[in-house]
Design a protein around this motif. Structure first.
Motif, mmCIF file in Angstrom:
data_model
loop_
_atom_site.group_PDB
_atom_site.id
_atom_site.type_symbol
_atom_site.label_atom_id
_atom_site.label_comp_id
_atom_site.label_asym_id
_atom_site.label_seq_id
_atom_site.Cartn_x
_atom_site.Cartn_y
_atom_site.Cartn_z
ATOM 1 N N LEU A 132 0.851 -1.183 0.000
ATOM 2 C CA LEU A 132 0.000 0.000 0.000
ATOM 3 C C LEU A 132 0.888 1.235 0.000
ATOM 4 O O LEU A 132 1.730 1.400 0.879
ATOM 5 N N GLY A 133 0.703 2.079 -1.001
ATOM 6 C CA GLY A 133 1.509 3.297 -1.065
ATOM 7 C C GLY A 133 2.940 3.007 -1.459
ATOM 8 O O GLY A 133 3.215 2.447 -2.510
ATOM 9 N N GLY A 134 3.880 3.363 -0.596
ATOM 10 C CA GLY A 134 5.296 3.160 -0.887
ATOM 11 C C GLY A 134 6.153 3.723 0.229
ATOM 12 O O GLY A 134 6.968 3.033 0.826
ATOM 13 N N ARG A 135 5.938 4.988 0.550
ATOM 14 C CA ARG A 135 6.757 5.672 1.547
ATOM 15 C C ARG A 135 6.756 4.944 2.880
ATOM 16 O O ARG A 135 7.809 4.772 3.510
ATOM 17 N N LEU A 136 5.588 4.506 3.331
ATOM 18 C CA LEU A 136 5.461 3.856 4.635
ATOM 19 C C LEU A 136 5.243 2.353 4.511
ATOM 20 O O LEU A 136 4.828 1.707 5.470
ATOM 21 N N ASP A 137 5.534 1.791 3.355
ATOM 22 C CA ASP A 137 5.348 0.361 3.133
ATOM 23 C C ASP A 137 6.500 -0.423 3.757
ATOM 24 O O ASP A 137 7.653 0.039 3.771
ATOM 25 N N ALA A 138 6.193 -1.598 4.262
ATOM 26 C CA ALA A 138 7.223 -2.426 4.910
ATOM 27 C C ALA A 138 8.367 -2.762 3.971
ATOM 28 O O ALA A 138 9.516 -2.914 4.406
ATOM 29 N N THR A 139 8.078 -2.898 2.678
ATOM 30 C CA THR A 139 9.132 -3.244 1.714
ATOM 31 C C THR A 139 10.123 -2.110 1.501
ATOM 32 O O THR A 139 11.179 -2.316 0.894
ATOM 33 N N ASN A 140 9.788 -0.923 1.994
ATOM 34 C CA ASN A 140 10.610 0.256 1.693
ATOM 35 C C ASN A 140 11.858 0.342 2.558
ATOM 36 O O ASN A 140 12.367 1.425 2.835
ATOM 37 N N ILE A 141 12.361 -0.830 2.962
ATOM 38 C CA ILE A 141 13.620 -0.871 3.713
ATOM 39 C C ILE A 141 14.745 -1.419 2.829
ATOM 40 O O ILE A 141 15.891 -1.476 3.260
ATOM 41 N N VAL A 142 14.419 -1.805 1.594
ATOM 42 C CA VAL A 142 15.442 -2.343 0.691
ATOM 43 C C VAL A 142 16.137 -1.216 -0.065
ATOM 44 O O VAL A 142 15.580 -0.130 -0.249
ATOM 45 N N THR A 143 17.351 -1.488 -0.477
ATOM 46 C CA THR A 143 18.064 -0.600 -1.397
ATOM 47 C C THR A 143 18.124 -1.333 -2.735
ATOM 48 O O THR A 143 18.985 -2.205 -2.941
ATOM 49 N N PRO A 144 17.208 -1.035 -3.648
ATOM 50 C CA PRO A 144 17.077 -1.841 -4.871
ATOM 51 C C PRO A 144 18.083 -1.447 -5.945
ATOM 52 O O PRO A 144 18.776 -0.424 -5.843
ATOM 53 N N GLU A 145 18.142 -2.272 -6.962
ATOM 54 C CA GLU A 145 18.927 -1.941 -8.154
ATOM 55 C C GLU A 145 18.198 -0.892 -8.986
ATOM 56 O O GLU A 145 18.819 -0.072 -9.655
ATOM 57 N N ILE A 146 16.868 -0.934 -8.929
ATOM 58 C CA ILE A 146 16.034 0.016 -9.671
ATOM 59 C C ILE A 146 14.681 0.091 -8.985
ATOM 60 O O ILE A 146 14.212 -0.890 -8.394
ATOM 61 N N SER A 147 14.063 1.266 -9.038
ATOM 62 C CA SER A 147 12.699 1.452 -8.552
ATOM 63 C C SER A 147 11.790 1.688 -9.750
ATOM 64 O O SER A 147 12.187 2.333 -10.723
ATOM 65 N N ILE A 148 10.573 1.153 -9.675
ATOM 66 C CA ILE A 148 9.613 1.272 -10.764
ATOM 67 C C ILE A 148 8.292 1.764 -10.189
ATOM 68 O O ILE A 148 7.818 1.240 -9.178
ATOM 69 N N ILE A 149 7.688 2.758 -10.840
ATOM 70 C CA ILE A 149 6.371 3.246 -10.435
ATOM 71 C C ILE A 149 5.434 3.113 -11.627
ATOM 72 O O ILE A 149 5.704 3.649 -12.701
ATOM 73 N N THR A 150 4.364 2.390 -11.432
ATOM 74 C CA THR A 150 3.426 2.097 -12.520
ATOM 75 C C THR A 150 2.257 3.087 -12.485
ATOM 76 O O THR A 150 2.329 4.138 -11.850
ATOM 77 N N SER A 151 1.173 2.732 -13.144
ATOM 78 C CA SER A 151 -0.002 3.594 -13.263
ATOM 79 C C SER A 151 -0.482 4.091 -11.899
ATOM 80 O O SER A 151 -0.555 3.327 -10.938
ATOM 81 N N ILE A 152 -0.818 5.370 -11.834
ATOM 82 C CA ILE A 152 -1.297 5.964 -10.590
ATOM 83 C C ILE A 152 -2.708 6.512 -10.773
ATOM 84 O O ILE A 152 -2.975 7.256 -11.727
#
Length: 439
Positions: A141-161
């Motif tokens: 849900l969302g992104g900023r406060l999402d549990a997954t937002n603790i990773v440092t990814p190779e790339i971030s992707i944002i789809t349809s909003i």
């Protein structure tokens, strides 16, 4: 004390979805106690209102094809909780899930994570234990406060909003885009394909503020297509769900930015194009314009943007196959903008040479169910008055499904829509009868 699979599932699903103090900070603290399993693999992080699950699935197929052992974490599940974490396209087994839960429960449960956070922690442990090289992570849900937002990814992707979960993310596209843009990390490339200029502006500003390289897929489309072979372009154009074409281009842009394409517009990289072709050719994601029969489609669209894209795809399909008649089966969660969704379905499926034949309304087997009687009234409000259509309402989805399919004529297309939870319930119903998807 040993725990059974059913006991484990009951504990996970009875964990509250929203817990004060849960989120990335609590998740990070828990994962530190577990040895930071999320740091043992590379990741691709995906947020968005619609399309993020499909893009995640496509990315995992591509990385598998490129020779990497790839994990995939998605939500929600349709039938079985195991669907949320898979490696190489194979869901975690019951025994493996019990094993992971048994390892972490004494550390994790006293720290009171929310349900999604608990599942992400289990997934991180599973992928680390299985020595995945890449993991594709879909936000919940969302992104900023999402549990997954603790990773440092190779790339971030944002789809349809679009407008969804407004009680948590904000009431405007800009506010929601800001929450999604919370996954952007300094210097980590981000690509986006939001379908909204307002959202694009928010994401670009956040990327600039964090010194992050960014690409707007729509603005780069012409250059991107020059790198693709005719076979790949034709494969993308063959997606019946038009929104999957956008998702395919998003994946192509992401893999390009990750360095998988070594070619140019004058000298194409055929190995890269072969990977793209195989990815799109093998892609299947249940509940996304999924055909159960030649004239029966189920789709989990549950917000205005997704409904508009679904209607667009169905109308294009009807035009291509010379169908003129549509029937609708509808159920929805009470926290969705169901009146707007019903208005779109009623008006847009009654135009452009299409006619609505029958409408069936039911309820989800959930505390978030919306009363069928009120939904019937809304369809009666927005359907063409001159048609005098009867709207059939029942509280039992299985009864509605049997009625809708039992009365369905060969020349009429049934579209079951409104909720991914409804899709899951329908799949459980049809498993009893042995019906199979044709997608």
């Amino acid at each position: 004390m040993n725990i059974t699979y059913d006991e484990m599932v009951n504990i996970v699903l009875s964990t509250p979805k929203f817990v004060p103090g849960s989120g990335p900070d609590n998740t990070r603290e828990i994962l530190e106690k577990l040895g930071n399993p999320q740091d043992k693999f590379k990741s691709v992080h995906i947020a968005g209102t619609n399309g993020k699950g499909s893009v995640a699935k496509m990315m995992s197929i591509f990385l598998d094809g490129a020779g990497y052992k790839t994990g995939l974490f998605i939500s929600p599940h349709l039938v079985k909780i195991n669907e949320r974490m898979s490696i190489g396209g194979v869901d975690i087994s019951d025994d493996e899930m019990v094993h992971i839960f048994s390892i972490i429960k004494d550390t994790v449960l006293p720290m009171h994570p929310a349900q999604f956070d608990l599942l992400f922690i289990m997934a991180a442990m599973y992928f680390a234990e299985k020595e995945c090289e890449y993991v594709v992570l879909e936000t919940g849900l969302g992104g900023r406060l999402d549990a997954t937002n603790i990773v440092t990814p190779e790339i971030s992707i944002i789809t349809s909003i679009g407008l969804d979960h407004m009680q948590y993310l904000g009431s405007t596209i800009e506010e929601i885009a800001w929450e999604k843009a919370g996954i952007i990390k300094p210097y980590i490339p981000v690509i986006f394909n939001t379908g909204s200029e307002a959202a694009d502006g928010v994401i670009e500003k956040q990327a600039q503020n964090t010194f992050t390289p960014f690409v707007n897929v729509r603005e780069d489309m012409e250059e991107l297509q020059k790198l693709m072979t005719d076979e790949v372009l034709e494969k993308i154009d063959s997606f019946i769900a038009l929104y999957q074409r956008d998702n395919a281009y998003t994946v192509a842009e992401a893999t390009l930015m990750m360095g998988f394409c070594k070619g140019s517009d004058t000298k194409k990289d055929f190995q890269y194009n072969e990977l793209l072709f195989k990815t799109f050719d093998s892609f299947f994601f249940p509940g996304r314009m999924e055909f159960l029969k030649e004239n029966v489609i189920i789709d989990g669209a549950h917000n205005e943007d997704a409904i508009l894209r679904l209607v667009e795809s169905v109308k294009a399909l009807c035009y291509k196959t010379d169908r003129k008649k549509i029937s609708i089966l509808f159920a929805v969660s009470s926290d969705k903008n169901y009146e707007a969704i019903i208005r779109i379905l009623s008006k847009r499926f009654s135009s452009g040479g299409l006619n609505i034949e029958d409408v069936y309304v039911s309820e989800l087997d959930s505390e978030r169910r919306k009363d069928a009687g009120e939904l019937v009234g809304l369809f009666q409000k927005y359907l063409p008055a001159e048609k005098h259509l009867e709207v059939v309402g029942t509280t039992n989805l299985e009864s509605a499904w049997k009625l809708a399919t039992g009365e369905l004529a060969d020349d009429t297309l049934l579209v079951a829509v409104g909720s991914l939870y409804m899709v899951g319930e329908i799949k459980k119903i049809i498993s009893k009868t042995g019906e199979a998807s044709q997608s």
